[in-house]
Design a protein around this motif. Structure first.
Motif, PDB file in Angstrom:
ATOM      1  N   GLN A   2      29.192  43.661  23.331  1.00  0.00           N
ATOM      2  CA  GLN A   2      27.987  43.445  24.137  1.00  0.00           C
ATOM      3  C   GLN A   2      28.084  44.034  25.544  1.00  0.00           C
ATOM      4  O   GLN A   2      27.121  43.966  26.301  1.00  0.00           O
ATOM      5  N   ASN A   3      29.238  44.582  25.882  1.00  0.00           N
ATOM      6  CA  ASN A   3      29.439  45.131  27.223  1.00  0.00           C
ATOM      7  C   ASN A   3      29.971  46.554  27.137  1.00  0.00           C
ATOM      8  O   ASN A   3      30.666  46.898  26.188  1.00  0.00           O
ATOM      9  N   ASP A   4      29.646  47.342  28.129  1.00  0.00           N
ATOM     10  CA  ASP A   4      30.183  48.696  28.201  1.00  0.00           C
ATOM     11  C   ASP A   4      31.563  48.614  28.844  1.00  0.00           C
ATOM     12  O   ASP A   4      31.695  48.639  30.077  1.00  0.00           O
ATOM     13  N   ILE A   5      32.577  48.484  28.009  1.00  0.00           N
ATOM     14  CA  ILE A   5      33.930  48.285  28.527  1.00  0.00           C
ATOM     15  C   ILE A   5      34.455  49.516  29.270  1.00  0.00           C
ATOM     16  O   ILE A   5      35.379  49.402  30.064  1.00  0.00           O
ATOM     17  N   SER A   6      33.845  50.676  29.045  1.00  0.00           N
ATOM     18  CA  SER A   6      34.321  51.892  29.714  1.00  0.00           C
ATOM     19  C   SER A   6      34.083  51.853  31.222  1.00  0.00           C
ATOM     20  O   SER A   6      34.742  52.574  31.970  1.00  0.00           O
ATOM     21  N   VAL A   7      33.146  51.035  31.689  1.00  0.00           N
ATOM     22  CA  VAL A   7      32.839  50.990  33.118  1.00  0.00           C
ATOM     23  C   VAL A   7      33.462  49.775  33.821  1.00  0.00           C
ATOM     24  O   VAL A   7      33.275  49.597  35.024  1.00  0.00           O
ATOM     25  N   LEU A   8      34.189  48.951  33.092  1.00  0.00           N
ATOM     26  CA  LEU A   8      34.830  47.794  33.722  1.00  0.00           C
ATOM     27  C   LEU A   8      35.843  48.277  34.757  1.00  0.00           C
ATOM     28  O   LEU A   8      36.590  49.222  34.523  1.00  0.00           O
ATOM     29  N   GLU A   9      35.858  47.617  35.889  1.00  0.00           N
ATOM     30  CA  GLU A   9      36.800  47.976  36.942  1.00  0.00           C
ATOM     31  C   GLU A   9      38.119  47.239  36.749  1.00  0.00           C
ATOM     32  O   GLU A   9      38.163  46.148  36.176  1.00  0.00           O
ATOM     33  N   GLU A  10      39.163  47.848  37.245  1.00  0.00           N
ATOM     34  CA  GLU A  10      40.498  47.283  37.121  1.00  0.00           C
ATOM     35  C   GLU A  10      40.544  45.889  37.729  1.00  0.00           C
ATOM     36  O   GLU A  10      39.960  45.631  38.774  1.00  0.00           O
ATOM     37  N   GLY A  11      41.208  44.974  37.032  1.00  0.00           N
ATOM     38  CA  GLY A  11      41.324  43.606  37.507  1.00  0.00           C
ATOM     39  C   GLY A  11      41.345  42.626  36.353  1.00  0.00           C
ATOM     40  O   GLY A  11      41.389  43.024  35.184  1.00  0.00           O
ATOM     41  N   ALA A  12      41.312  41.348  36.673  1.00  0.00           N
ATOM     42  CA  ALA A  12      41.373  40.290  35.664  1.00  0.00           C
ATOM     43  C   ALA A  12      40.264  39.283  35.919  1.00  0.00           C
ATOM     44  O   ALA A  12      39.944  38.973  37.067  1.00  0.00           O
TER      45      ALA A  12
END
Length: 149
Positions: free
Chosen positions: A28-38
């Protein structure tokens, strides 16, 4: 250990109560644009986005590890990424004590095998799977979903 493509993720929903939530988050999310972090996505589910230069096999296995309290779902976003693996039952040389705070146990043992994930492929690494990652060339990006046991 399980290795497969995200296309087949539904096959694994019933292996753990939170696997469905984890894979649905990815779908459901565009994981390619997730920024580094937790960050936490649900109770018992934490996402860690890792971006970094690939390393050599020798360097990576210095961090040959497993976890007692979490299952890792590691998904390649930009790769390919190579992993080292060995079953915990065959590991005989601990590298320090278990860290409850970080949920990690390290080993000096050498891996039994190496495998590679291409983009949009994943590996499910259970507590019995000792592993090392980020082996490759160039920039690698991945997400690790920590699934609380």
């Amino acid at each position: 250990m399980i290795v497969d493509s995200l296309h087949n993720a539904k096959k694994y929903y019933d292996l753990h109560p939170n696997f469905r939530k984890a894979f649905e988050y990815v779908q459901q999310n565009d994981i390619s644009v997730l920024e580094e972090g937790a960050f936490e996505i649900a109770e018992g589910l934490k996402v860690i986005v890792i971006v970094g230069e690939g390393t050599t096999r020798e360097e990576s296995i210095k961090g040959f590890e497993c976890h007692d309290q979490n299952i890792d779902i590691q998904i390649s976003i930009k790769g390919p990424e190579t992993f080292a693996w060995k079953p915990r039952e065959k590991c005989i040389s601990p590298n320090g004590d278990y860290s409850d705070e970080r949920d990690v146990r390290f080993f000096y043992d050498k891996p039994d095998m190496f495998f590679q994930l291409q983009e949009e492929q994943f590996s499910i690494l259970f507590p019995e799977d000792v592993h090392a990652a980020m082996i490759g060339e160039g920039l690698l990006k991945k997400i690790v979903i920590k699934v609380k046991i």
